[in-house]
Design a protein around this motif. Sequence first.
Motif, PDB file in Angstrom:
ATOM      1  N   VAL A  30       1.089  -1.031   0.016  1.00  0.00           N
ATOM      2  CA  VAL A  30      -0.037  -0.237  -0.122  1.00  0.00           C
ATOM      3  C   VAL A  30       0.941   1.292  -0.085  1.00  0.00           C
ATOM      4  O   VAL A  30       0.701   2.201  -0.885  1.00  0.00           O
ATOM      5  N   ARG A  51      10.902   0.412   8.214  1.00  0.00           N
ATOM      6  CA  ARG A  51      11.739   0.043   9.187  1.00  0.00           C
ATOM      7  C   ARG A  51      12.650  -0.931   8.956  1.00  0.00           C
ATOM      8  O   ARG A  51      13.588  -1.056   9.414  1.00  0.00           O
ATOM      9  N   GLU A  53      13.048  -4.050   5.609  1.00  0.00           N
ATOM     10  CA  GLU A  53      12.941  -3.959   3.914  1.00  0.00           C
ATOM     11  C   GLU A  53      11.705  -3.804   3.750  1.00  0.00           C
ATOM     12  O   GLU A  53      10.648  -3.725   4.270  1.00  0.00           O
ATOM     13  N   THR A  55       8.348  -4.743   2.312  1.00  0.00           N
ATOM     14  CA  THR A  55       7.366  -5.927   2.294  1.00  0.00           C
ATOM     15  C   THR A  55       7.268  -6.708   3.781  1.00  0.00           C
ATOM     16  O   THR A  55       6.735  -7.652   3.803  1.00  0.00           O
ATOM     17  N   ALA A  63      -0.959 -14.311  -0.267  1.00  0.00           N
ATOM     18  CA  ALA A  63      -1.122 -15.318  -1.583  1.00  0.00           C
ATOM     19  C   ALA A  63      -0.997 -14.672  -2.731  1.00  0.00           C
ATOM     20  O   ALA A  63      -1.036 -15.218  -3.736  1.00  0.00           O
ATOM     21  N   GLY A  65      -3.421 -13.146  -4.250  1.00  0.00           N
ATOM     22  CA  GLY A  65      -4.659 -13.357  -5.172  1.00  0.00           C
ATOM     23  C   GLY A  65      -5.246 -12.001  -5.423  1.00  0.00           C
ATOM     24  O   GLY A  65      -5.252 -11.183  -4.561  1.00  0.00           O
ATOM     25  N   GLY A 218       1.131   2.221   7.682  1.00  0.00           N
ATOM     26  CA  GLY A 218       1.800   1.286   8.610  1.00  0.00           C
ATOM     27  C   GLY A 218       1.243  -0.061   8.587  1.00  0.00           C
ATOM     28  O   GLY A 218       1.970  -0.882   9.355  1.00  0.00           O
ATOM     29  N   LEU A 220       0.425  -3.648   9.412  1.00  0.00           N
ATOM     30  CA  LEU A 220       0.386  -4.296  10.787  1.00  0.00           C
ATOM     31  C   LEU A 220       0.888  -3.176  11.939  1.00  0.00           C
ATOM     32  O   LEU A 220       0.224  -3.387  13.098  1.00  0.00           O
ATOM     33  N   TRP A 300       7.276  -4.184  17.828  1.00  0.00           N
ATOM     34  CA  TRP A 300       8.228  -3.392  16.838  1.00  0.00           C
ATOM     35  C   TRP A 300       9.294  -4.334  16.246  1.00  0.00           C
ATOM     36  O   TRP A 300       9.867  -4.170  15.124  1.00  0.00           O
ATOM     37  N   PHE A 341      -2.811 -10.207   9.052  1.00  0.00           N
ATOM     38  CA  PHE A 341      -3.124  -8.717   8.355  1.00  0.00           C
ATOM     39  C   PHE A 341      -4.407  -8.299   8.942  1.00  0.00           C
ATOM     40  O   PHE A 341      -4.821  -8.775   9.569  1.00  0.00           O
ATOM     41  N   VAL A 366      -6.052  -2.335   4.953  1.00  0.00           N
ATOM     42  CA  VAL A 366      -6.248  -2.753   3.480  1.00  0.00           C
ATOM     43  C   VAL A 366      -6.044  -4.186   3.473  1.00  0.00           C
ATOM     44  O   VAL A 366      -4.951  -4.890   3.672  1.00  0.00           O
ATOM     45  N   MET A 367      -7.237  -4.878   3.481  1.00  0.00           N
ATOM     46  CA  MET A 367      -7.158  -6.587   3.548  1.00  0.00           C
ATOM     47  C   MET A 367      -6.996  -7.167   2.530  1.00  0.00           C
ATOM     48  O   MET A 367      -6.797  -8.287   2.465  1.00  0.00           O
ATOM     49  N   ALA A 368      -7.110  -6.559   1.273  1.00  0.00           N
ATOM     50  CA  ALA A 368      -6.798  -7.228   0.125  1.00  0.00           C
ATOM     51  C   ALA A 368      -5.858  -6.323  -0.986  1.00  0.00           C
ATOM     52  O   ALA A 368      -6.252  -5.594  -1.759  1.00  0.00           O
ATOM     53  N   SER A 371      -5.746  -6.655  -4.555  1.00  0.00           N
ATOM     54  CA  SER A 371      -6.728  -5.929  -5.374  1.00  0.00           C
ATOM     55  C   SER A 371      -7.119  -4.722  -5.074  1.00  0.00           C
ATOM     56  O   SER A 371      -7.517  -3.979  -6.022  1.00  0.00           O
TER      57      SER A 371
HETATM   58  C1  LIG Z   1      -1.204 -15.351   5.063  1.00  0.00           C
HETATM   59  C2  LIG Z   1      -1.902 -14.130   4.167  1.00  0.00           C
HETATM   60  C3  LIG Z   1      -2.362 -14.283   3.069  1.00  0.00           C
HETATM   61  C4  LIG Z   1      -2.802 -13.128   2.181  1.00  0.00           C
HETATM   62  N1  LIG Z   1      -3.142 -13.331   1.012  1.00  0.00           N
HETATM   63  C5  LIG Z   1      -3.619 -12.335   0.383  1.00  0.00           C
HETATM   64  C6  LIG Z   1      -4.189 -12.160  -1.206  1.00  0.00           C
HETATM   65  O1  LIG Z   1      -4.126 -13.356  -1.721  1.00  0.00           O
HETATM   66  N2  LIG Z   1      -4.609 -11.275  -1.785  1.00  0.00           N
HETATM   67  C7  LIG Z   1      -4.545 -10.098  -1.265  1.00  0.00           C
HETATM   68  O2  LIG Z   1      -5.050  -9.038  -1.935  1.00  0.00           O
HETATM   69  N3  LIG Z   1      -4.108  -9.911   0.070  1.00  0.00           N
HETATM   70  C8  LIG Z   1      -3.678 -10.868   0.827  1.00  0.00           C
HETATM   71  N4  LIG Z   1      -3.328 -10.594   1.948  1.00  0.00           N
HETATM   72  C9  LIG Z   1      -3.553  -9.362   2.592  1.00  0.00           C
HETATM   73  C10 LIG Z   1      -1.961  -8.494   2.482  1.00  0.00           C
HETATM   74  O3  LIG Z   1      -1.108  -8.964   2.685  1.00  0.00           O
HETATM   75  C11 LIG Z   1      -2.392  -7.184   2.851  1.00  0.00           C
HETATM   76  O4  LIG Z   1      -3.437  -6.550   2.279  1.00  0.00           O
HETATM   77  C12 LIG Z   1      -1.371  -6.253   2.512  1.00  0.00           C
HETATM   78  O5  LIG Z   1      -0.237  -6.463   2.620  1.00  0.00           O
HETATM   79  C13 LIG Z   1      -1.304  -5.113   3.413  1.00  0.00           C
HETATM   80  O6  LIG Z   1      -0.191  -3.983   2.872  1.00  0.00           O
HETATM   81  P1  LIG Z   1       0.294  -2.857   3.831  1.00  0.00           P
HETATM   82  O7  LIG Z   1       1.266  -2.184   2.855  1.00  0.00           O
HETATM   83  O8  LIG Z   1      -1.149  -1.999   4.104  1.00  0.00           O
HETATM   84  O9  LIG Z   1       0.740  -3.429   5.071  1.00  0.00           O
HETATM   85  P2  LIG Z   1       2.249  -3.871   5.537  1.00  0.00           P
HETATM   86  O10 LIG Z   1       2.530  -5.120   4.446  1.00  0.00           O
HETATM   87  O11 LIG Z   1       1.976  -4.695   6.752  1.00  0.00           O
HETATM   88  O12 LIG Z   1       3.304  -3.057   5.345  1.00  0.00           O
HETATM   89  C14 LIG Z   1       3.196  -1.970   6.244  1.00  0.00           C
HETATM   90  C15 LIG Z   1       4.626  -1.699   6.383  1.00  0.00           C
HETATM   91  O13 LIG Z   1       5.260  -0.595   7.088  1.00  0.00           O
HETATM   92  C16 LIG Z   1       6.382  -0.806   7.983  1.00  0.00           C
HETATM   93  N5  LIG Z   1       6.161   0.107   8.991  1.00  0.00           N
HETATM   94  C17 LIG Z   1       5.111  -0.040  10.055  1.00  0.00           C
HETATM   95  N6  LIG Z   1       5.586   1.080  10.926  1.00  0.00           N
HETATM   96  C18 LIG Z   1       6.729   1.654  10.504  1.00  0.00           C
HETATM   97  C19 LIG Z   1       7.450   2.714  11.168  1.00  0.00           C
HETATM   98  N7  LIG Z   1       6.981   3.082  12.331  1.00  0.00           N
HETATM   99  N8  LIG Z   1       8.398   3.359  10.638  1.00  0.00           N
HETATM  100  C20 LIG Z   1       8.903   2.505   9.205  1.00  0.00           C
HETATM  101  N9  LIG Z   1       8.328   1.493   8.764  1.00  0.00           N
HETATM  102  C21 LIG Z   1       6.965   1.180   9.484  1.00  0.00           C
HETATM  103  C22 LIG Z   1       6.256  -2.039   7.974  1.00  0.00           C
HETATM  104  O14 LIG Z   1       7.614  -2.711   8.375  1.00  0.00           O
HETATM  105  C23 LIG Z   1       5.526  -2.721   6.843  1.00  0.00           C
HETATM  106  O15 LIG Z   1       6.621  -3.069   5.908  1.00  0.00           O
HETATM  107  C24 LIG Z   1      -2.591 -11.849   2.806  1.00  0.00           C
HETATM  108  C25 LIG Z   1      -2.367 -11.614   4.187  1.00  0.00           C
HETATM  109  C26 LIG Z   1      -1.738 -12.603   4.733  1.00  0.00           C
HETATM  110  C27 LIG Z   1      -1.136 -12.497   6.196  1.00  0.00           C
END
Ligand SMILES: Cc1cc2nc3c(=O)[nH]c(=O)nc-3n(C[C@H](O)[C@H](O)[C@H](O)COP(=O)(O)OP(=O)(O)OC[C@H]3O[C@@H](n4cnc5c(N)ncnc54)[C@H](O)[C@@H]3O)c2cc1C
Length: 825
Positions: A30, A51, A53, A55, A63, A65, A218, A220, A300, A341, A366-368, A371
């Motif tokens: 995201v 914080r 690398e 991802t 996954a 998807g 952020g 998680l 953290w 997630f 953002v749970m997907a 997508s």
């Molecule tokens: C087992 C599993 C299967 C999944 N399958 C799918 C799927 O098939 N299709 C789909 O669309 N989604 C899927 N998801 C959901 C998907 O992983 C999430 O929707 C997506 O990764 C969310 O991304 P994000 O960038 O919001 O969060 P994150 O990936 O959690 O990224 C947040 C980032 O912020 C960084 N961060 C946080 N705080 C700080 C700080 N203070 N300073 C610096 N950096 C910081 C973290 O280190 C992290 O890298 C799945 C999730 C899981 C767990």
Amino acid sequence: MRTDRVEVRLTGLNDMKTHYRAVVIGGGVVGASVLYHLTKKGWHDVALIERLELTSGSTWHAAGGMHTVNGDPNVSKLQQYSINLYKEIEAISGQSVGLHMTEGLMLAATEARWEWLKNIHSKGRYMGMQLELVSLDEAERLLPLIDKSQFVGAMYDPIQGHVDPNGTTYAFAGAARKAGASVHTQTRVLATVLQPDGQWRVDTDKGSVTCDHVINCGGLWAREVGRMVGLELPILAMEHQYLITEDMPEVAEINASTGKMVLHAVDFDGEIYMRQERGGMLLGTYERHGVPWSPKQTPWDFGPTLLPNDLERIADNLEVGFNHFPAFKTAGIKQVINGPFTFAPDGNPLVGPVNGLPNYWVACGVMAGFSQGGGVGLALSNWMADGDPGFDVWAMDVARYGDWATPAYTHAKVVENYGRRFRVRFPNEELEAGRPLRTTPLYHRWLGLGAEMGEVWGMETPLWFSPDGTKDAFSFHRSSDFNAVKAEVHAVRTGVGISDTSTFAKYEVSGEGAEHWLSSMLASKLPPVGRMGLSPMLNPAGKLIGDLTVARLARDRFMVFGAGAAEKYHMRWFEQHLPATGVTLRAFGLDLVGIGLAGPKARDVLAALTDEDLSNEAFRFMDFRPAMAVGLHQVMAGRVSFTGETGYELWMRPDQQIAVFEALWQAGQPHAITPFGSRALLSLAREKFFGTWAREYRPIYGPFEAGLGRFVDLSKPDFIGRAAALSEQQQGPKRQRIHFTIDAGDADALGDEAVWKDGAVVGWITSGGYCHFSQCSVATGYVASEHLQATMAEAVWEVEILGERRRAVVQSEPIYDPKGLKMRM
Ligand SMILES: Cc1cc2nc3c(=O)[nH]c(=O)nc-3n(C[C@H](O)[C@H](O)[C@H](O)COP(=O)(O)OP(=O)(O)OC[C@H]3O[C@@H](n4cnc5c(N)ncnc54)[C@H](O)[C@@H]3O)c2cc1C
């Protein structure tokens, strides 16, 4: 899952500048998408801080998807956009996203789910999605892994597939870097501090930077990043498991015979999704009793590590899966992934600017991500650069939750939502978790009268009154409330009904500058003292961001009423435009509650409790009294009608509500006063063709399209959206709101169904239902203006309900009291 080494490495990571236009916190899919989209808007002086690398949160073990189907068509559109974006970022960055467009199949094992799929199919039509309902033989041909005897129907979606989560995130970041953005890894944000000059200072473990805008991506840790500014975001992480099988001969056979990968599949009733992973299959589940992860605080030091798996927890789902897809019975399990997630209470993202924190933005929950990540980045970057997301993002606006969405509420709702991820939500189904949360003083009184309660913005409100304790039977068809709602409707049309209006949002605007400011915010003329008026509120693009009712209490004092669910959304807009001095603005929430009285006998009931002259000449339709005695109390009173009958809305402090109700209830006994709920109210309003916020009125429609043009005062020299509204009026609306009566059988249109004209899809329904007084099914929606010429009466109109095209008749005026005489009597 984290895959092979990515081709584009990010270099020069820690040469941070001292100031950026925008800093994105978080390098998941995201954050990387937001960064890329900011550069597309011409913001090149932007940085992402991660914080560890890229991802390192939820993204690495996803996954990957992706699909376009979502309960909200506007979110569906953004999902379509996300998927179409992958080729673009791959080309710009040179980084493979590992795109596999396999196509997909959604399977229904129950009649209810089959009806749900038909509904989605009808929605998909007007959005140009190529969804197809297919026979079970065809489903088996497309996906030979199924045991077709276990299913009742299936829907095919050509736009489904998966990507490599790692490659996708690096491709977004790489494309952004090529456009000038910088990415700083191994740098943790410790604090975000608003400076007196309006800039943000971002403190990291490698030093501080300042920026004009800060964006919390952020993932998680979004909750913890929010807490740095005192913000408690309603998100919670859940553990999620999927497994990967050993190579399966059935998979090899499908690959050999079709020359393609196995289709993606969602088996709703097994609560299973699956796709091919190398020579085997990946199978994930949303079990009914999901487990939250780190509910209070995300550590953290949590890195890209897996959680211990617990196959026992998903054993029931696997058992169903083995029956539905027999080949899995003999497949070996190669790996089990369990990772966390985050989710918001309703499962949709939280995106947008945050009330009270200038230039602080969120894109989280953002749970997907695969997508939705692209669409979220697009909407947020538009919002930041242009002041408007450019799309209807109501369903994922962070402002849809108020402070009432506490961590405990979020916990209850997220667990419920996770367990229901693949369950059918029926249109009349209210979800129980986290309730009752907010109640008016009349809550128990309504329950005593048989109220079946629903929830609006965390508030309990009567939906209907069950005379014998019958509960809602959840269905896509007319249901167990039918006769009771009918009786409530008849009571209002022929006698008098009483209701709770507290769920409305109520604002007070006062001060020397109140008139000038309110006039610049609203598209209508302001009413004179003692009067009320309806007023559309527009954004600069001339689209509807509110349908408000304004009452003028004094030269410099106004009450404004609007949709309860939009209170925070509207407050954010108001506060962004509020002058430094001269105007005082207050949102009352439940500090001001209401009672509605409606029907031809309403005046008699009220007159028994007040010495005020309530005659039609003295207290006219749309008059407003700032103080009126009702029984022992003084209340504010407006003569207004959403039912089409003589109506009064009384506004009072919560400590007055029970006494005022009891007085009205007693005075109403000779007239058989009847409580009525929101379902009766909507049935009454529907036959008057009145619209509601978030259905007929949304930020994708102009006021002339929505039939609110007569409330727009273009003679006012200036108000937000005036130029665009003028152009809409001069050029004529591109589409128009239209009303139908429908030969609906026992299932009414609900919203988002396709509208057909002479065999082609030309529009969509925004809401519909049964009109008990007129005894017909009515729906309203939008159709492109080119389809509405003089000859349209001869056309064959149909509305597709549950897979059947139902004959519809265009109605040019309300089917009840078209001249509006009753409410003026
Ligand atoms: C087992 C599993 C299967 C999944 N399958 C799918 C799927 O098939 N299709 C789909 O669309 N989604 C899927 N998801 C959901 C998907 O992983 C999430 O929707 C997506 O990764 C969310 O991304 P994000 O960038 O919001 O969060 P994150 O990936 O959690 O990224 C947040 C980032 O912020 C960084 N961060 C946080 N705080 C700080 C700080 N203070 N300073 C610096 N950096 C910081 C973290 O280190 C992290 O890298 C799945 C999730 C899981 C767990």
